[in-house]
Design a protein around this motif. Structure first.
Motif, short mmCIF file in Angstrom:
data_model
loop_
_atom_site.label_atom_id
_atom_site.label_comp_id
_atom_site.label_asym_id
_atom_site.label_seq_id
_atom_site.Cartn_x
_atom_site.Cartn_y
_atom_site.Cartn_z
N SER A 136 -43.23 -68.14 27.67
CA SER A 136 -43.71 -66.76 27.51
C SER A 136 -44.91 -66.67 26.56
O SER A 136 -45.42 -65.59 26.31
CB SER A 136 -42.58 -65.86 26.96
OG SER A 136 -42.35 -66.17 25.60
N HIS A 138 -44.62 -67.60 23.42
CA HIS A 138 -44.14 -67.33 22.05
C HIS A 138 -44.31 -68.53 21.13
O HIS A 138 -44.32 -69.67 21.56
CB HIS A 138 -42.67 -66.85 22.05
CG HIS A 138 -41.65 -67.86 22.48
ND1 HIS A 138 -40.49 -67.51 23.14
CD2 HIS A 138 -41.59 -69.21 22.34
CE1 HIS A 138 -39.78 -68.59 23.36
NE2 HIS A 138 -40.41 -69.64 22.89
N PHE A 141 -39.82 -67.05 17.88
CA PHE A 141 -39.39 -66.18 19.00
C PHE A 141 -40.26 -64.92 19.02
O PHE A 141 -39.78 -63.83 19.30
CB PHE A 141 -37.91 -65.83 18.88
CG PHE A 141 -37.00 -66.84 19.54
CD1 PHE A 141 -37.26 -67.31 20.83
CD2 PHE A 141 -35.86 -67.30 18.90
CE1 PHE A 141 -36.41 -68.23 21.45
CE2 PHE A 141 -35.01 -68.21 19.50
CZ PHE A 141 -35.28 -68.68 20.77
N ASN A 142 -41.53 -65.10 18.73
CA ASN A 142 -42.46 -63.96 18.78
C ASN A 142 -42.87 -63.74 20.23
O ASN A 142 -43.85 -64.31 20.71
CB ASN A 142 -43.66 -64.21 17.88
CG ASN A 142 -43.27 -64.14 16.42
OD1 ASN A 142 -43.01 -63.06 15.90
ND2 ASN A 142 -43.14 -65.30 15.79
N GLU A 143 -42.10 -62.90 20.90
CA GLU A 143 -42.31 -62.63 22.31
C GLU A 143 -43.53 -61.73 22.49
O GLU A 143 -44.08 -61.21 21.51
CB GLU A 143 -41.04 -61.98 22.87
CG GLU A 143 -39.79 -62.85 22.77
CD GLU A 143 -39.78 -64.05 23.73
OE1 GLU A 143 -40.86 -64.61 24.03
OE2 GLU A 143 -38.70 -64.45 24.17
N SER A 146 -45.63 -59.07 20.09
CA SER A 146 -45.35 -59.23 18.66
C SER A 146 -46.65 -58.97 17.90
O SER A 146 -47.70 -59.51 18.27
CB SER A 146 -44.88 -60.66 18.36
OG SER A 146 -43.60 -60.88 18.88
N LYS A 155 -35.88 -59.96 16.95
CA LYS A 155 -36.73 -59.78 18.13
C LYS A 155 -35.86 -59.98 19.38
O LYS A 155 -35.05 -60.90 19.44
CB LYS A 155 -37.85 -60.85 18.08
CG LYS A 155 -38.99 -60.61 19.02
CD LYS A 155 -39.87 -59.46 18.62
CE LYS A 155 -40.82 -59.09 19.74
NZ LYS A 155 -41.42 -57.77 19.61
N LEU A 157 -35.22 -61.21 23.11
CA LEU A 157 -35.80 -62.30 23.90
C LEU A 157 -36.14 -61.80 25.30
O LEU A 157 -35.37 -61.05 25.91
CB LEU A 157 -34.81 -63.47 24.00
CG LEU A 157 -34.30 -64.01 22.66
CD1 LEU A 157 -33.49 -65.28 22.88
CD2 LEU A 157 -35.45 -64.30 21.70
N THR A 158 -37.27 -62.23 25.83
CA THR A 158 -37.67 -61.83 27.18
C THR A 158 -36.77 -62.54 28.20
O THR A 158 -36.24 -63.62 27.93
CB THR A 158 -39.12 -62.24 27.48
OG1 THR A 158 -39.23 -63.67 27.34
CG2 THR A 158 -40.10 -61.55 26.56
N THR A 161 -37.79 -66.16 28.49
CA THR A 161 -37.25 -67.05 27.46
C THR A 161 -35.77 -67.32 27.70
O THR A 161 -35.29 -68.44 27.51
CB THR A 161 -37.48 -66.43 26.07
OG1 THR A 161 -38.89 -66.37 25.85
CG2 THR A 161 -36.85 -67.26 24.96
#
Ligand code: F6R
Length: 261
Positions: A136, A138, A141-143, A146, A155, A157-158, A161
């Motif tokens: 993604s 990231h 876990f900075n989807e 962010s 955060k 999760l997509t 992910t």
């Protein structure tokens, strides 16, 4: 940002391990930022080998991991604390009290995140932050979306992910839906970033991350703003990069890299 291309996944991981080993020898009490995931497994094995065969010591190192799933106990085999203990911490001479991950079981997640930020700062910041990149885009876990200046926080999760990590949880539905992650801003505060990305399935995302426009839709593009970021890729992950010839020239010619060849 500098991009280094190695032919194979193993060579890419070996170079990343050599960069970390050098940083550790230069500063034994390094504050080292760590990542988890499949890509890092080879790298951690190489660091363990260096500890056993070359006397590389982690005795004075302090570590901070990027992220942890919310709702998983440390002893849960899917937790990142378990991953780190299993792949690295239990196999080298590190003092376990010097290893830090966010607590995904904290009752007050916001306070846990603020405390994590405070602790990183109290150690003088992260000297070297190791990073992978997700499908993604990231880091941690900075989807997508962010904020570039975001700090440690929870955060969601997509679905992408969740699919990426599904094999560890018996399918995407088993993957926790939220995680605590260092923010993009937290990562950008590190003195140096070292990114390791391998495999053809990452070719698209690494091309966007390195050569595409900076956008919060792909958090990894924020690394273009970092003053000292090294991206190590294997040739499969590099296959969609436009300037491969230039990047190969850098590794073959720049003095900094000659000791690593
Ligand atoms: C995990 C983390 C993630 C992974 C990324 C790549 O701590 O920070 O950003 O680095 O999801 O994971 P793999 O290596 O499994 O493809």
């Amino acid at each position: 940002m500098e991009v280094i291309i190695r032919d194979t996944r193993e060579q890419a991981a070996a170079l990343a391990a050599a960069v970390i080993a050098k940083a550790l020898r230069d500063k034994p009490n390094l504050v080292l930022g760590l990542a988890t995931g499949r890509t890092m497994e080879t790298l951690y094995q190489l660091l363990v080998d260096k500890h056993r065969n070359e006397g590389l010591s982690f005795a004075a190192v302090r570590t901070f991991n990027l992220d942890e799933y919310i709702g998983l106990e440390a002893r849960d085999p899917h937790s990142y604390r378990y991953y780190m203990n299993h792949h690295l911490f239990s196999r080298v001479d590190i003092d376990i009290t010097n290893t830090h991950l966010p607590n995904g079981m904290a009752e007050d997640i916001a306070s846990e995140c603020a405390a994590y930020e405070y602790k990183i700062r109290s150690y003088g910041g992260i000297d070297l932050q190791l990073l992978g990149i997700g499908i993604s885009g990231h880091i941690g876990f900075n989807e997508p979306l962010s904020a570039m200046l975001s700090r440690t926080r929870a955060k969601a999760l997509t679905p992408q992910t969740q699919h990426q990590n599904a094999q560890f949880f018996g399918g995407p539905d088993g993957v926790p839906k939220r995680a605590i992650t260092m923010g993009v801003g937290t990562i950008l505060d590190s003195k140096r970033c070292l990114v390791l990305v391998t495999g053809a399935e990452k070719a698209d995302v690494i091309a966007k991350a390195v050569e595409g426009p900076v956008t919060s839709m792909i958090s990894a593009t924020a690394l273009q703003l970092h003053a000292r970021c090294t991206v190590i890729v294997d040739s499969a992950a590099a296959s969609r990069l436009e300037n491969q010839e230039y990047y190969r020239w850098i590794f073959d010619n720049e003095p900094e890299w000659q000791d690593f060849d």
